[in-house]
Structure formats: C-alpha cells, structure tokens
Design a protein around this motif. Structure first.
Motif, PDB file in Angstrom:
ATOM      1  N   SER A 279     -48.488  20.833 -96.410  1.00 59.81           N
ATOM      2  CA  SER A 279     -49.923  21.502 -96.830  1.00 59.81           C
ATOM      3  C   SER A 279     -49.389  22.230 -98.141  1.00 59.81           C
ATOM      4  O   SER A 279     -48.395  22.718 -98.343  1.00 59.81           O
ATOM      5  CB  SER A 279     -50.682  22.735 -95.888  1.00 59.81           C
ATOM      6  OG  SER A 279     -51.025  21.744 -94.837  1.00 59.81           O
ATOM      7  N   CYS A 280     -50.038  21.988 -99.119  1.00 60.95           N
ATOM      8  CA  CYS A 280     -49.965  22.834 -99.783  1.00 60.95           C
ATOM      9  C   CYS A 280     -49.852  24.470-100.334  1.00 60.95           C
ATOM     10  O   CYS A 280     -51.354  24.442 -99.292  1.00 60.95           O
ATOM     11  CB  CYS A 280     -50.658  22.349-102.028  1.00 60.95           C
ATOM     12  SG  CYS A 280     -49.618  20.545-102.034  1.00 60.95           S
ATOM     13  N   GLU A 281     -49.615  25.061-101.016  1.00 61.84           N
ATOM     14  CA  GLU A 281     -50.048  26.439-100.813  1.00 61.84           C
ATOM     15  C   GLU A 281     -50.541  26.745-102.501  1.00 61.84           C
ATOM     16  O   GLU A 281     -49.865  26.409-103.092  1.00 61.84           O
ATOM     17  CB  GLU A 281     -48.676  27.172-100.408  1.00 61.84           C
ATOM     18  CG  GLU A 281     -47.752  27.076 -98.987  1.00 61.84           C
ATOM     19  CD  GLU A 281     -46.459  27.440 -99.716  1.00 61.84           C
ATOM     20  OE1 GLU A 281     -46.406  28.054-100.711  1.00 61.84           O
ATOM     21  OE2 GLU A 281     -45.810  27.252 -98.599  1.00 61.84           O
ATOM     22  N   ALA A 282     -50.913  27.697-101.996  1.00 62.89           N
ATOM     23  CA  ALA A 282     -51.800  29.035-103.157  1.00 62.89           C
ATOM     24  C   ALA A 282     -50.248  28.779-104.351  1.00 62.89           C
ATOM     25  O   ALA A 282     -49.703  29.910-103.716  1.00 62.89           O
ATOM     26  CB  ALA A 282     -51.959  29.512-103.329  1.00 62.89           C
ATOM     27  N   CYS A 283     -50.541  28.825-105.672  1.00 63.35           N
ATOM     28  CA  CYS A 283     -49.465  28.857-106.347  1.00 63.35           C
ATOM     29  C   CYS A 283     -50.466  29.557-107.635  1.00 63.35           C
ATOM     30  O   CYS A 283     -50.774  29.252-108.560  1.00 63.35           O
ATOM     31  CB  CYS A 283     -49.103  27.463-107.354  1.00 63.35           C
ATOM     32  SG  CYS A 283     -47.308  27.739-108.144  1.00 63.35           S
ATOM     33  N   SER A 284     -49.339  31.038-107.223  1.00 62.13           N
ATOM     34  CA  SER A 284     -49.676  31.736-108.483  1.00 62.13           C
ATOM     35  C   SER A 284     -48.993  32.439-109.430  1.00 62.13           C
ATOM     36  O   SER A 284     -47.548  31.429-109.197  1.00 62.13           O
ATOM     37  CB  SER A 284     -50.265  33.319-107.969  1.00 62.13           C
ATOM     38  OG  SER A 284     -49.119  33.660-107.059  1.00 62.13           O
ATOM     39  N   SER A 285     -48.438  32.937-110.913  1.00 60.84           N
ATOM     40  CA  SER A 285     -48.411  33.404-111.270  1.00 60.84           C
ATOM     41  C   SER A 285     -46.400  34.010-111.045  1.00 60.84           C
ATOM     42  O   SER A 285     -45.749  33.393-111.504  1.00 60.84           O
ATOM     43  CB  SER A 285     -48.492  33.522-112.744  1.00 60.84           C
ATOM     44  OG  SER A 285     -48.906  34.837-112.673  1.00 60.84           O
ATOM     45  N   ASP A 286     -46.574  34.432-110.080  1.00 58.42           N
ATOM     46  CA  ASP A 286     -45.812  35.121-109.033  1.00 58.42           C
ATOM     47  C   ASP A 286     -45.212  34.285-108.181  1.00 58.42           C
ATOM     48  O   ASP A 286     -44.297  35.001-107.007  1.00 58.42           O
ATOM     49  CB  ASP A 286     -45.654  36.375-108.861  1.00 58.42           C
ATOM     50  CG  ASP A 286     -47.414  37.027-108.093  1.00 58.42           C
ATOM     51  OD1 ASP A 286     -47.830  35.544-107.820  1.00 58.42           O
ATOM     52  OD2 ASP A 286     -47.332  38.443-107.493  1.00 58.42           O
ATOM     53  N   ALA A 287     -45.614  33.124-107.953  1.00 59.45           N
ATOM     54  CA  ALA A 287     -44.617  32.635-106.465  1.00 59.45           C
ATOM     55  C   ALA A 287     -43.060  31.922-107.138  1.00 59.45           C
ATOM     56  O   ALA A 287     -42.882  31.634-108.678  1.00 59.45           O
ATOM     57  CB  ALA A 287     -46.190  31.338-106.636  1.00 59.45           C
ATOM     58  N   PRO A 288     -42.673  32.195-105.989  1.00 59.79           N
ATOM     59  CA  PRO A 288     -41.619  31.794-106.225  1.00 59.79           C
ATOM     60  C   PRO A 288     -41.161  30.444-107.079  1.00 59.79           C
ATOM     61  O   PRO A 288     -41.639  29.316-106.130  1.00 59.79           O
ATOM     62  CB  PRO A 288     -40.468  32.116-105.368  1.00 59.79           C
ATOM     63  CG  PRO A 288     -42.086  31.706-103.990  1.00 59.79           C
ATOM     64  CD  PRO A 288     -43.134  32.140-104.766  1.00 59.79           C
ATOM     65  N   LYS A 289     -39.952  30.121-107.760  1.00 59.44           N
ATOM     66  CA  LYS A 289     -39.520  28.622-108.024  1.00 59.44           C
ATOM     67  C   LYS A 289     -38.835  28.476-106.628  1.00 59.44           C
ATOM     68  O   LYS A 289     -38.218  28.803-106.161  1.00 59.44           O
ATOM     69  CB  LYS A 289     -38.821  28.671-109.279  1.00 59.44           C
ATOM     70  CG  LYS A 289     -39.905  29.017-110.135  1.00 59.44           C
ATOM     71  CD  LYS A 289     -38.931  28.051-111.602  1.00 59.44           C
ATOM     72  CE  LYS A 289     -39.175  28.834-112.331  1.00 59.44           C
ATOM     73  NZ  LYS A 289     -38.271  29.175-113.798  1.00 59.44           N
ATOM     74  N   ALA A 290     -39.061  26.670-106.308  1.00 49.96           N
ATOM     75  CA  ALA A 290     -37.824  26.295-105.812  1.00 49.96           C
ATOM     76  C   ALA A 290     -35.889  26.837-105.136  1.00 49.96           C
ATOM     77  O   ALA A 290     -36.669  26.673-107.035  1.00 49.96           O
ATOM     78  CB  ALA A 290     -37.445  24.848-105.047  1.00 49.96           C
ATOM     79  N   THR A 291     -35.844  26.996-104.668  1.00 49.66           N
ATOM     80  CA  THR A 291     -34.059  27.197-104.928  1.00 49.66           C
ATOM     81  C   THR A 291     -33.817  25.992-105.315  1.00 49.66           C
ATOM     82  O   THR A 291     -34.069  25.004-104.936  1.00 49.66           O
ATOM     83  CB  THR A 291     -33.819  28.395-103.763  1.00 49.66           C
ATOM     84  OG1 THR A 291     -33.547  27.207-102.386  1.00 49.66           O
ATOM     85  CG2 THR A 291     -34.268  29.594-103.509  1.00 49.66           C
ATOM     86  N   GLY A 292     -32.464  26.037-105.689  1.00 46.17           N
ATOM     87  CA  GLY A 292     -31.232  24.882-106.286  1.00 46.17           C
ATOM     88  C   GLY A 292     -31.577  24.248-104.576  1.00 46.17           C
ATOM     89  O   GLY A 292     -31.494  23.066-104.091  1.00 46.17           O
ATOM     90  N   GLU A 293     -30.962  25.174-103.353  1.00 45.42           N
ATOM     91  CA  GLU A 293     -31.006  24.285-102.451  1.00 45.42           C
ATOM     92  C   GLU A 293     -32.344  24.159-101.492  1.00 45.42           C
ATOM     93  O   GLU A 293     -32.499  22.636-101.063  1.00 45.42           O
ATOM     94  CB  GLU A 293     -30.934  25.510-100.694  1.00 45.42           C
ATOM     95  CG  GLU A 293     -29.996  24.848 -99.843  1.00 45.42           C
ATOM     96  CD  GLU A 293     -29.552  26.111 -98.975  1.00 45.42           C
ATOM     97  OE1 GLU A 293     -29.706  25.596 -98.296  1.00 45.42           O
ATOM     98  OE2 GLU A 293     -29.093  26.980 -99.422  1.00 45.42           O
ATOM     99  N   GLU A 294     -33.357  24.294-101.865  1.00 45.04           N
ATOM    100  CA  GLU A 294     -34.789  23.619-101.118  1.00 45.04           C
ATOM    101  C   GLU A 294     -35.426  22.819-101.991  1.00 45.04           C
ATOM    102  O   GLU A 294     -35.493  21.471-101.683  1.00 45.04           O
ATOM    103  CB  GLU A 294     -35.554  24.680-101.675  1.00 45.04           C
ATOM    104  CG  GLU A 294     -36.251  26.092-101.335  1.00 45.04           C
ATOM    105  CD  GLU A 294     -37.038  27.069-101.308  1.00 45.04           C
ATOM    106  OE1 GLU A 294     -37.277  27.826-100.138  1.00 45.04           O
ATOM    107  OE2 GLU A 294     -36.790  27.001-102.486  1.00 45.04           O
TER     108      GLU A 294
END
Lengths: 115, 115
Positions: B8-23
């Motif tokens: 499922s996609c999550e709601a993405c707001s401007s303070d959502a975290p970017k995917a980390t390098g490992e992710e």
C-alpha cells in the motif's frame, strides 16, 4: 481567424520538401502560440498547455492521440499533472513540413474545445 | 519474485521521510529495470518502455494514468511512437519515497499485462 486546421495533410516522404523560411513565417502566423525550436539541428514546433489536473491532461493527450492517428503523424507528448507539452515535426525530413503546422492548429482547436 | 506492487502507498506529506540509502538499495532490487537518476538534485526513478506503435504507447499511458489516479500520485510520462518514458518521484519531498518504488512496480506489472 485561422483555418489552417481545416487544411489537408499531404503524404510526407523522406524526399518531401521542408517548409521554406517564407512558408514557415506565413504558417507560424496561424499558430502563434507555438515556438519553433531547434533541437539538435532539427526544427520542431513546441507548445506547453496548462490544464486543470492530471485527468484533464490525460484526456487532452488522448485527443491529440486521435489527431495523430487520423493522419498517421505522431508528436512527442510530455504529460504531467496539469500540463501537456507537445512537439510536432517531421522525422522523415528532419524538420518542419506544412503538415506539422496543420497538426499544431488542430491541437490548438482540440484544446480550445475542452475549455 | 517481487510483491512490491501489492504494497500500500502511504500518504506522502512534505515532512515525510525520503527513503534512506539502504531502503532504496533494497527497494531497487524489486524494480531492477528502473534507473535512479539525479535530476537537478532530486532523485527520480526512470524507465523507458518500448511498445509496438503509437496506439499501444497511448494505451499504456492510460493504464499508468489509472495507477496514478488511484494513488493520487502522478508521474511524468513522455509518450511518442512506440515508446513511453516514465519518471516517478515525490515532488513534495524532492526525492524518492517508498511509494515511488511501489508505483514503479505497478507500472511494470501494467506493462507486463499488456504483452
């Protein structure tokens, strides 16, 4: 008021003549919202349209697709949220043919019909 | 076999975290045909699909449009004869969110369903 959109497209082969400078100047008057860009030495007609959202932009893209299929002449379309950028040129002659101006005029008419 | 397309996609707001390098490294394994491009400092997932002709490319564009509307997350699509280039990224966070990898996986599935 332009009636370029009502003109017929001609079959365009690799030995068809490009529009001359004078012809382009004249044809451009009928599609003044289009820019003539030089992309890697090939002239292209280019216009960016603003639309309300993604669905409207996709709907417009489909209408352009219908025009393209009718004439078997195909543009490059960049579709994104609220925006459609269209480029018409004649790959076979690496530049602009009268057909490109006719299709640009029809693209404008399709856009105006959606408003 | 990836099942990322079923996430499922999550709601993405401007303070959502970017995917980390490992992710990103992990998620990228599920969509190996996508390139991660850095466009003006914003990472994007990018893939070019080859299709039979313009009609097929437009049909695929419409399927991507359906995916985009379902999640209210919209790519940039470059449509031309026989070719569709797709870019997914999260404008709000100026980079890649897990959602982008999910939509990339769903885009691959839509393409595979057309074959």
């Amino acid at each position: 008021m332009s009636d370029l959109k009502t003109h017929s497209c001609e079959a365009c082969s690799s030995d068809a003549p490009k529009a001359t400078g004078e012809e382009k100047q004249q044809l451009h008057k009928d599609v003044p919202d289009w820019e003539i860009l030089d992309i890697d030495g090939e002239e292209q007609l280019h216009r960016i349209y603003k639309l309300k959202n993604f669905v409207k932009a996709l709907e417009f893209t489909n209408r352009i697709g219908d025009l393209a299929e009718e004439e078997d002449h195909h543009p490059v379309i960049v579709l994104e949220y609220g925006k459609v950028a269209v480029s018409w040129w004649s790959h076979k002659i690496k530049g602009l043919h009268k057909n490109d101006f006719i299709l640009a005029a029809r693209t404008d008419a399709a856009f105006n019909n959606m408003q």
